[in-house]
Design a protein around this motif. Sequence first.
Motif, PDB file in Angstrom:
ATOM      1  N   ARG A 154     -44.520 -31.108  25.790  1.00  0.00           N
ATOM      2  CA  ARG A 154     -44.783 -29.665  25.750  1.00  0.00           C
ATOM      3  C   ARG A 154     -44.422 -29.011  27.074  1.00  0.00           C
ATOM      4  NH1 ARG A 154     -50.507 -28.211  24.548  1.00  0.00           N
ATOM      5  NH2 ARG A 154     -51.027 -30.344  25.050  1.00  0.00           N
ATOM      6  N   ARG A 155     -44.752 -29.690  28.173  1.00  0.00           N
ATOM      7  CA  ARG A 155     -44.454 -29.134  29.490  1.00  0.00           C
ATOM      8  C   ARG A 155     -42.946 -29.026  29.698  1.00  0.00           C
ATOM      9  NH1 ARG A 155     -47.594 -32.195  33.853  1.00  0.00           N
ATOM     10  NH2 ARG A 155     -49.336 -31.178  32.830  1.00  0.00           N
ATOM     11  N   THR A 189     -35.176 -18.281  31.047  1.00  0.00           N
ATOM     12  CA  THR A 189     -35.545 -16.898  31.341  1.00  0.00           C
ATOM     13  C   THR A 189     -35.114 -16.508  32.752  1.00  0.00           C
ATOM     14  OG1 THR A 189     -37.435 -17.094  29.850  1.00  0.00           O
ATOM     15  CG2 THR A 189     -37.470 -15.272  31.427  1.00  0.00           C
ATOM     16  N   GLY A 198     -40.703 -28.521  27.376  1.00  0.00           N
ATOM     17  CA  GLY A 198     -40.249 -27.367  26.600  1.00  0.00           C
ATOM     18  C   GLY A 198     -40.559 -26.048  27.291  1.00  0.00           C
ATOM     19  N   ARG A 199     -41.746 -25.965  27.884  1.00  0.00           N
ATOM     20  CA  ARG A 199     -42.133 -24.746  28.599  1.00  0.00           C
ATOM     21  C   ARG A 199     -41.265 -24.559  29.842  1.00  0.00           C
ATOM     22  NH1 ARG A 199     -47.691 -25.510  29.913  1.00  0.00           N
ATOM     23  NH2 ARG A 199     -47.993 -25.344  27.674  1.00  0.00           N
ATOM     24  N   ASN A 200     -41.012 -25.657  30.575  1.00  0.00           N
ATOM     25  CA  ASN A 200     -40.167 -25.569  31.767  1.00  0.00           C
ATOM     26  C   ASN A 200     -38.745 -25.137  31.398  1.00  0.00           C
ATOM     27  OD1 ASN A 200     -42.250 -26.347  33.392  1.00  0.00           O
ATOM     28  ND2 ASN A 200     -41.601 -28.469  33.566  1.00  0.00           N
ATOM     29  N   GLY A 257     -37.922 -23.244  28.872  1.00  0.00           N
ATOM     30  CA  GLY A 257     -38.006 -21.817  28.557  1.00  0.00           C
ATOM     31  C   GLY A 257     -38.051 -20.958  29.809  1.00  0.00           C
ATOM     32  N   VAL A 258     -38.832 -21.385  30.802  1.00  0.00           N
ATOM     33  CA  VAL A 258     -38.914 -20.643  32.058  1.00  0.00           C
ATOM     34  C   VAL A 258     -37.568 -20.677  32.778  1.00  0.00           C
ATOM     35  CG1 VAL A 258     -39.969 -20.638  34.359  1.00  0.00           C
ATOM     36  CG2 VAL A 258     -41.398 -20.942  32.335  1.00  0.00           C
TER      37      VAL A 258
END
Length: 53
Positions: A12-13, A23, A15-17, A19-20
């Motif tokens: 999950r981390r 962006t 995937g979040r990284n 995305g960041v």
Amino acid sequence: MSLRQPHELHKRRHGRNLGVALTLAAFIVIVFGLTVVKVTRGDFEPPRDEVSN
């Protein structure tokens, strides 16, 4: 080759990284594009009446 299976939290981390990072890259591209447009339009030139020859 990993000896252990990555924990679900790490997936999950990641995937979040990602995305960041995407962006941030998009923001950098937008700022760079706006800078290129302003420079090519000549917005950074001083007014003609203030230029001394």
